[in-house]
Design a protein around this motif. Structure first.
Motif, PDB file in Angstrom:
ATOM      1  N   GLY A  96       0.793  -1.225   0.000  1.00 57.77           N
ATOM      2  CA  GLY A  96       0.000   0.000   0.000  1.00 57.77           C
ATOM      3  C   GLY A  96       0.827   1.277   0.000  1.00 57.77           C
ATOM      4  O   GLY A  96       0.278   2.364  -0.167  1.00 57.77           O
ATOM      5  N   ASN A  97       2.106   1.175   0.238  1.00 57.20           N
ATOM      6  CA  ASN A  97       2.977   2.348   0.247  1.00 57.20           C
ATOM      7  C   ASN A  97       4.414   1.877   0.073  1.00 57.20           C
ATOM      8  O   ASN A  97       5.031   1.358   1.006  1.00 57.20           O
ATOM      9  CB  ASN A  97       2.808   3.120   1.580  1.00 57.20           C
ATOM     10  N   LYS A  98       4.902   2.074  -1.126  1.00 56.16           N
ATOM     11  CA  LYS A  98       6.211   1.495  -1.485  1.00 56.16           C
ATOM     12  C   LYS A  98       7.371   2.082  -0.692  1.00 56.16           C
ATOM     13  O   LYS A  98       8.457   1.512  -0.650  1.00 56.16           O
ATOM     14  CB  LYS A  98       6.480   1.703  -2.981  1.00 56.16           C
ATOM     15  N   SER A  99       7.119   3.209  -0.060  1.00 54.34           N
ATOM     16  CA  SER A  99       8.238   3.757   0.708  1.00 54.34           C
ATOM     17  C   SER A  99       8.245   3.241   2.148  1.00 54.34           C
ATOM     18  O   SER A  99       9.071   3.656   2.954  1.00 54.34           O
ATOM     19  CB  SER A  99       8.252   5.283   0.649  1.00 54.34           C
ATOM     20  N   GLU A 100       7.333   2.344   2.455  1.00 57.81           N
ATOM     21  CA  GLU A 100       7.374   1.703   3.779  1.00 57.81           C
ATOM     22  C   GLU A 100       7.858   0.265   3.619  1.00 57.81           C
ATOM     23  O   GLU A 100       7.723  -0.334   2.549  1.00 57.81           O
ATOM     24  CB  GLU A 100       5.979   1.704   4.421  1.00 57.81           C
ATOM     25  N   THR A 101       8.389  -0.264   4.719  1.00 59.41           N
ATOM     26  CA  THR A 101       8.937  -1.622   4.663  1.00 59.41           C
ATOM     27  C   THR A 101       7.979  -2.607   5.313  1.00 59.41           C
ATOM     28  O   THR A 101       7.479  -2.360   6.413  1.00 59.41           O
ATOM     29  CB  THR A 101      10.302  -1.670   5.388  1.00 59.41           C
TER      30      THR A 101
HETATM   31  C1  LIG Z   1       4.072   6.390   2.651  1.00 64.82           C
HETATM   32  O1  LIG Z   1       4.968   6.233   3.725  1.00 64.82           O
HETATM   33  C2  LIG Z   1       5.846   7.307   3.958  1.00 64.82           C
HETATM   34  C3  LIG Z   1       6.832   6.896   5.018  1.00 64.82           C
HETATM   35  O2  LIG Z   1       6.125   6.503   6.171  1.00 64.82           O
HETATM   36  C4  LIG Z   1       5.040   8.529   4.317  1.00 64.82           C
HETATM   37  O3  LIG Z   1       5.891   9.631   4.514  1.00 64.82           O
HETATM   38  C5  LIG Z   1       4.052   8.826   3.206  1.00 64.82           C
HETATM   39  O4  LIG Z   1       3.198   9.849   3.581  1.00 64.82           O
HETATM   40  C6  LIG Z   1       3.218   7.589   2.893  1.00 64.82           C
HETATM   41  N1  LIG Z   1       2.411   7.832   1.711  1.00 64.82           N
HETATM   42  C7  LIG Z   1       1.111   7.687   1.730  1.00 64.82           C
HETATM   43  C8  LIG Z   1       0.439   7.941   0.433  1.00 64.82           C
HETATM   44  O5  LIG Z   1       0.487   7.382   2.742  1.00 64.82           O
END
Ligand SMILES: *[C@@H]1O[C@H](CO)[C@@H](O)[C@H](O)[C@H]1NC(C)=O
Ligand SMILES: *[C@@H]1O[C@H](CO)[C@@H](O)[C@H](O)[C@H]1NC(C)=O
Ligand SMILES: *[C@@H]1O[C@H](CO)[C@@H](O)[C@H](O)[C@H]1NC(C)=O
Ligand SMILES: *[C@@H]1O[C@H](CO)[C@@H](O)[C@H](O)[C@H]1NC(C)=O
Length: 610
Positions: A112-117
């Protein structure tokens, strides 16, 4: 649209659940604002011996998973830890039962959020709810809450079935199982069932305590629920101080962005259902994402009134690297050594592990416990396994020798003693790793418990006297067949000792041994004489019989016994014919009753301590 916190049965895939029934209730994710969870590290899931690091698998789809969504689900269900695995499978648990591994191993992006692990293959990215007390909980922290119904079609009052041996089932064994998984609620039912949970299903109702009236299978003087009825216990120290739906007291409803843990409020009045506190959160905002900049464990020293109770704050060592993910929290990996279930086995009998020691005094305590166990061996090992009980007695003496030699000259320990004097037939100790909230680092060591111990091994001297008889040649140190008079000594359990200071040690489980009031010494000794007689017949006389009946067996029995003690050389020979053996056992019994008729224990066992 109102948030329905109805009960949803989830599929249980857990080893903790004894049955394959899907009893566990799943509450909806928490939609209210709550303190962000703290990232705690990368942990192995499903390692050897640890099938599931986190007990609960969320039914949320893993297709669009974020840390926020999983954390909210765990919060809604009252769990302290949330873990994400394999791109987005969400797990929750009250404890993390797996070892921490290097951070680099958790590398899969969340669906759901590629920047999270979201963990890795059999690896969990674990987050911790910082609003739980950090107190180490013991089963003594569970308070009885009375009798509750558990007969609804809608599901169980408590969701998690704990696998506890029903033949030895007690309230304590159930509380231990629930505590091990961090569940604040525990319930006993039907004399031998154990249930745990974070919430009590709302289909249950309080009923009159007298309705819970089934004796526990392992202790008939305790009550373990009834048919469709639970005896409920609650440990509030395992509940979040700010459960889902919690509103900061007397705040002007301005969103507190920096959270304060300095005011531990009393948990909401209905402690059992933390999430049913009408969540009128019209906002469907997801909870604030966990930021790695704030340290939730740090008490913000505001100028407001000082927190009344001693704070439950831990000092967190926050390594705030400029690079993302690594925020450590107050989560510690500890190696737990599960002691062997038993340490010395003879036939059907197995002696539970002795406590470890590091000095002469504690060593001698272990010896006392060992010595008091010999009679239970003869009583329970069965023939011919009981022949090994002589070896067990020797083994105990070996401990005593160790105490009064090695321990006098320096370092001593059970492990070292075992190197010289190993136990036999028991199972080896197991080690596993588990994760617990770190104990407060700066506080002083746990106060050296000056309170008197609740358990005190019996002095190894017998209050009753071994009789002598010149005709048959028995006497102190030389009982018939080498089988000593079972020890009657001080009761080793404080709560029982107050009324019944004496105990006859004929069972390796002390609770199952008969205990006696101050006036009951005579009875205790006559019971001991009787027990000695029984063992004399069942082991010695029987040994002689086998010897004369089957020559090879006799030599076999003698050979086994020979190595351990002088007397046994004669088993099955000479005057040790079965009929003579019977006579000797009988004579010793009569003499024993006579000599112990007027036992006067004087001051023995009048004071508690060891
Ligand atoms: C995805 O995760 C990052 C890191 O936690 C956060 O900064 C960002 O807002 C998140 N994006 C969404 C669309 O929730
Ligand atoms: C995934 O979840 C977010 C909210 O967390 C939502 O905005 C988005 O539409 C969802 N995507 C899919 C494909 O379901
Ligand atoms: C339990 O509570 C939920 C939400 O308040 C409600 O919808 C449901 O009917 C309740 N169930 C029972 C059995 O009372
Ligand atoms: C059984 O339970 C009662 C009540 O808790 C306790 O006082 C007693 O010592 C226990 N006895 C045994 C044999 O476990």
């Amino acid at each position: 649209m109102s948030v329905s916190r109805s009960l949803v049965a989830a599929v249980a895939t857990l080893s903790f659940v004894a049955s394959t029934q899907a009893w566990n209730v799943e509450l909806p994710p928490c939609l209210d604002k709550f303190q962000p969870f703290v990232y705690s590290g990368c942990f192995q899931d499903g390692g050897p011996g640890n099938p599931n690091a986190l007990i609960f698998r969320s039914t949320l789809s893993s297709d669009n998973m974020t840390v926020e969504e999983c954390v909210a689900d765990c919060k809604g269900n009252g769990f302290r830890y949330a873990g994400l695995e394999y791109y987005g499978v969400c797990f929750c648990g009250g404890t993390v039962d797996g070892p921490q591994v290097d951070e680099s191993q958790c590398s899969f992006p969340c669906t759901g959020n590629k920047s999270e692990t979201c963990g890795g293959n059999n690896l969990l990215s674990v987050w911790q709810d910082p609003t739980f007390p950090t107190k180490q909980v013991t089963i003594g922290d569970y308070k009885a809450a009375g009798c509750y119904s558990d007969n609804s079609q809608q599901g169980r009052a408590l969701s998690w079935s704990a696998d506890v041996d029903s033949s030895t089932f007690t309230t304590e064994s159930c509380l231990t199982a629930c505590e091990a998984e961090g569940f604040p609620l525990a319930g006993t039912e039907f004399g031998g069932e154990c249930w745990c949970g974070n919430v009590l299903a709302n289909s249950t109702t309080k009923v009159d305590d007298s309705q819970c009236n089934f004796p526990c299978k392992g202790n008939s003087s305790e009550t373990c629920g009834g048919s469709g009825l639970l005896n409920l216990y609650i440990a509030t120290d395992l509940e979040s101080l700010e459960p889902c739906g919690w509103v900061p007291p007397s705040s002007s409803s301005t969103t507190t962005s920096v959270s304060t843990t300095s005011l531990p409020p009393p948990p909401p009045t209905s402690t059992t259902t933390p999430c049913t506190t009408t969540s009128v959160s019209t906002t469907s905002l997801p909870p604030p994402p966990p930021t790695s900049t704030t340290n939730p464990c740090e008490t913000t020293s505001t100028s407001t009134t000082p927190p009344p109770p001693p704070p439950t704050t831990t000092k967190c060592t926050t390594t705030s690297k400029s690079t993302s993910t690594t925020t450590t929290s107050s989560l510690c990996t500890v190696t737990v050594t599960t002691p062997p279930s038993c340490e010395y086995k003879c036939g059907d009998w197995c002696f539970p592990p002795l406590p470890d020691w590091s000095n002469e005094k504690d060593c001698l305590k272990a010896y006392s416990t060992c010595a008091a166990g010999v009679a239970s061996c003869f009583a329970q090992a069965g023939f011919p396994g009981a022949l090994q009980c002589f070896n067990f007695g020797q083994w105990c003496s070996g401990i005593q020798q160790y105490c009064s030699s090695t321990c006098l000259f320096g370092k001593c320990s059970k492990g070292d003693c075992w190197n010289h004097n190993p136990g036999q037939g028991g199972s080896p100790p197991k080690t596993s790793t588990t994760v617990i909230p770190c104990p407060p680092t700066t506080t002083t060591k746990p106060p050296a418990t000056s309170t008197k111990p609740s358990h005190c091994p019996p002095p190894p001297t017998n209050i009753c006297t071994q009789p002598s008889n010149s005709k048959y040649g028995y006497g102190p140190g030389n009982p018939v067949g080498g089988i000593s008079l079972p020890i009657v000594s001080c009761n080793d359990i404080y709560s029982d000792w107050r009324n019944n200071p004496f105990k006859l040690y004929i069972n390796q489980k002390s609770w199952n041994c008969p205990s006696y009031p101050p006036s009951g010494c005579g009875n205790a000794c006559s019971d001991a004489c009787k027990e000695q007689y029984t063992q004399c017949t069942n082991v010695y006389q029987k040994g002689c019989q086998d010897g004369s009946g089957f020559r090879w067996k006799r030599s076999e029995g003698a050979k086994r016994a020979l190595s351990i003690s002088q007397f046994t050389q004669n088993w099955g020979f000479g005057d040790n014919s079965p009929s003579n053996a019977a006579k000797k056992c009988q004579a010793q019994y009569q003499d024993c009753l006579a000599v112990n008729k007027n036992v006067n224990p004087k001051q023995q066992c009048k004071t508690w301590g060891c």
